[in-house]
Scaffold this active site. Structure first.
Site, mmCIF file in Angstrom:
data_model
loop_
_atom_site.group_PDB
_atom_site.id
_atom_site.type_symbol
_atom_site.label_atom_id
_atom_site.label_comp_id
_atom_site.label_asym_id
_atom_site.label_seq_id
_atom_site.Cartn_x
_atom_site.Cartn_y
_atom_site.Cartn_z
ATOM 1 N N ASP A 34 0.811 -1.163 0.068
ATOM 2 C CA ASP A 34 -0.061 -0.071 0.082
ATOM 3 C C ASP A 34 0.926 1.170 -0.100
ATOM 4 O OD1 ASP A 34 -2.363 1.547 0.307
ATOM 5 O OD2 ASP A 34 -2.655 1.058 2.088
ATOM 6 N N GLY A 35 0.331 2.491 -0.669
ATOM 7 C CA GLY A 35 0.913 3.786 -0.532
ATOM 8 C C GLY A 35 1.550 4.044 -1.683
ATOM 9 N N ASN A 36 1.304 3.369 -2.859
ATOM 10 C CA ASN A 36 1.884 3.859 -4.121
ATOM 11 C C ASN A 36 1.526 5.121 -4.707
ATOM 12 O OD1 ASN A 36 2.998 1.194 -4.253
ATOM 13 N ND2 ASN A 36 1.456 0.477 -5.633
ATOM 14 N N GLY A 37 0.108 5.195 -4.503
ATOM 15 C CA GLY A 37 -0.588 6.559 -4.943
ATOM 16 C C GLY A 37 0.141 8.007 -4.220
ATOM 17 N N ARG A 38 -0.026 7.687 -2.819
ATOM 18 C CA ARG A 38 0.708 8.706 -1.872
ATOM 19 C C ARG A 38 2.209 8.940 -2.346
ATOM 20 N NH1 ARG A 38 -1.222 6.068 3.466
ATOM 21 N NH2 ARG A 38 -1.676 4.497 1.964
ATOM 22 N N ARG A 78 -0.240 8.939 -10.343
ATOM 23 C CA ARG A 78 -0.418 7.533 -9.539
ATOM 24 C C ARG A 78 0.241 6.666 -10.197
ATOM 25 N NH1 ARG A 78 -3.707 7.582 -5.489
ATOM 26 N NH2 ARG A 78 -4.197 5.424 -5.829
ATOM 27 N N HIS A 105 2.635 3.182 -8.916
ATOM 28 C CA HIS A 105 2.525 1.695 -9.227
ATOM 29 C C HIS A 105 3.692 1.206 -9.758
ATOM 30 C CE1 HIS A 105 -1.422 2.070 -7.529
ATOM 31 N NE2 HIS A 105 -2.054 2.784 -8.638
ATOM 32 N N SER A 140 -7.264 -5.903 -5.854
ATOM 33 C CA SER A 140 -8.555 -6.206 -5.197
ATOM 34 C C SER A 140 -9.876 -6.356 -5.885
ATOM 35 C CB SER A 140 -8.777 -5.742 -3.669
ATOM 36 O OG SER A 140 -9.327 -4.392 -3.819
ATOM 37 N N LEU A 187 11.052 -20.251 -5.133
ATOM 38 C CA LEU A 187 10.027 -19.380 -4.659
ATOM 39 C C LEU A 187 8.570 -19.387 -5.237
ATOM 40 C CD1 LEU A 187 9.701 -16.866 -2.358
ATOM 41 C CD2 LEU A 187 10.140 -15.392 -4.178
ATOM 42 N N GLU A 211 0.637 -13.397 12.038
ATOM 43 C CA GLU A 211 1.386 -12.125 12.595
ATOM 44 C C GLU A 211 1.328 -11.149 11.880
ATOM 45 O OE1 GLU A 211 2.435 -12.246 15.723
ATOM 46 O OE2 GLU A 211 2.008 -14.275 16.247
HETATM 47 C C1 FPP Z 1 -2.073 0.127 -3.361
HETATM 48 O O1 FPP Z 1 -1.780 1.486 -3.337
HETATM 49 C C2 FPP Z 1 -1.567 -0.609 -4.329
HETATM 50 C C3 FPP Z 1 -2.452 -1.186 -5.216
HETATM 51 C C4 FPP Z 1 -3.921 -0.904 -5.505
HETATM 52 C C5 FPP Z 1 -1.792 -2.221 -6.215
HETATM 53 C C6 FPP Z 1 -0.587 -2.684 -6.014
HETATM 54 C C7 FPP Z 1 0.240 -2.720 -7.060
HETATM 55 C C8 FPP Z 1 1.288 -2.645 -7.373
HETATM 56 C C9 FPP Z 1 2.448 -2.795 -6.600
HETATM 57 C C10 FPP Z 1 2.012 -2.865 -9.021
HETATM 58 C C11 FPP Z 1 1.198 -3.869 -9.776
HETATM 59 C C12 FPP Z 1 1.487 -5.336 -9.510
HETATM 60 C C13 FPP Z 1 1.953 -6.087 -10.364
HETATM 61 C C14 FPP Z 1 2.429 -7.330 -9.786
HETATM 62 C C15 FPP Z 1 2.153 -5.754 -11.543
HETATM 63 P P1 FPP Z 1 -2.728 2.463 -3.300
HETATM 64 O O2 FPP Z 1 -2.842 2.984 -4.734
HETATM 65 O O3 FPP Z 1 -3.929 2.317 -2.802
HETATM 66 O O4 FPP Z 1 -1.949 3.863 -2.545
HETATM 67 P P2 FPP Z 1 -2.595 5.090 -1.841
HETATM 68 O O5 FPP Z 1 -3.143 4.214 -0.528
HETATM 69 O O6 FPP Z 1 -1.212 5.734 -1.441
HETATM 70 O O7 FPP Z 1 -3.520 5.963 -2.839
#
Ligand code: FPP
Length: 251
Positions: A30-34, A43, A47, A75, A141, A217
């Site tokens: 989580d946190g890609n967007g921020r 955004r 990702h 999701s 893995l 955990e």
């Molecule tokens: C949450 O960050 C992240 C996601 C909804 C997607 C996660 C996806 C990736 C890391 C890249 C794609 C993965 C693969 C395997 C190709 P957010 O967008 O909710 O961040 P925020 O809460 O800061 O807005």
């Protein structure tokens, strides 16, 4: 649940015994967007940086004793995002699978997936099927991608599967126990996650691995996922090695 305190956790001695080993690690990336917004970037760049963080963790994982890595990539609720972001995520997934599968295969990584895969658009579905077939023999893995995944949806699909068996007269309802139910889930055959990491400071499960995380955990960090690196991973594993798992008993 307190967030992991970086300096205090870092000061701990590494105590990774085989008993305290994480075989199955689950991550909410989580946190890609921020991360992107803080840099004034679109955004999608967050990702993209998130994929780099995933690559770092995949490279480090086998050497740290991890056998299965399940990551929440998309999701069942993520369809609610603007179409442009959904399309970008699907595009990144296809790009990732096409570009990375040969390198992952060379590293001994087997790509698997959980979720309602039939609900994915045709291109990512085809790329995924190819990547899974291509890496089928790899044993170092398991990289398990949760795609169009929701814990409730998975449980409902498992219940339906069992109900169909009962309706066809092939299964006695009394024979349905926890093991039988777990075998109908997408994660059939995988060990339950020992440790779940969530990045970005949020403190919830967000419909991830609801059944499987009964005794998992948690390690929560305020680090945004694109900044997550090997030192964060080692900190999480060291914290885990110091936990006492009692599974409801007295230990
Ligand atoms: C949450 O960050 C992240 C996601 C909804 C997607 C996660 C996806 C990736 C890391 C890249 C794609 C993965 C693969 C395997 C190709 P957010 O967008 O909710 O961040 P925020 O809460 O800061 O807005």
């Amino acid at each position: 649940m307190p967030l992991a305190n970086k300096p205090a956790e870092a000061a701990r001695p590494a105590a990774r015994s085989s008993a305290g080993r994480v075989r199955h690690l689950a991550i909410i990336m989580d946190g890609n967007g921020r991360w992107a917004e803080r840099r004034g970037l679109p955004r999608v760049e967050g990702h993209r940086a998130g994929i780099e963080a995933l690559r770092r963790v995949v490279e480090a994982a086998p050497g740290l004793g991890i056998e299965v890595l399940t990551v929440y990539a998309f999701s069942t609720e993520n369809w609610r995002r603007p179409k442009a972001e959904v399309d970008a995520l699907m595009g990144l997934l296809v790009e990732f699978l096409h570009a990375e599968t040969p390198a992952l295969k060379a590293q001994g990584v087997r790509i698997q997936a959980i979720g309602d895969l039939a609900g994915l658009p045709p291109q990512p579905r085809a790329a995924l099927a190819w990547a899974m077939a291509e890496t089928r023999e790899q044993k170092r893995l398991v990289l398990n991608l949760a795609l169009n995944y929701g814990g409730r949806s998975e449980i409902v699909r498992a219940a339906r599967k069992l109900a169909r068996e009962v309706a066809a007269g092939r299964l006695d309802p009394e024979a349905i126990d926890e093991d039988r139910f777990a075998a109908a889930l997408d994660t059939a055959g995988l060990p339950e996650p020992d440790l779940l990491i969530r990045a970005s400071g949020e403190e919830r499960l967000s419909n991830f691995l609801l059944w499987q995380c009964a005794y998992t955990e948690f390690w929560l960090t305020s680090t945004l996922w694109p900044d997550f690196d090997r030192s964060d991973l080692e900190m999480a594993l060291d914290a885990y090695a110091n936990r006492q798992r009692r599974y409801g008993g007295l230990g």
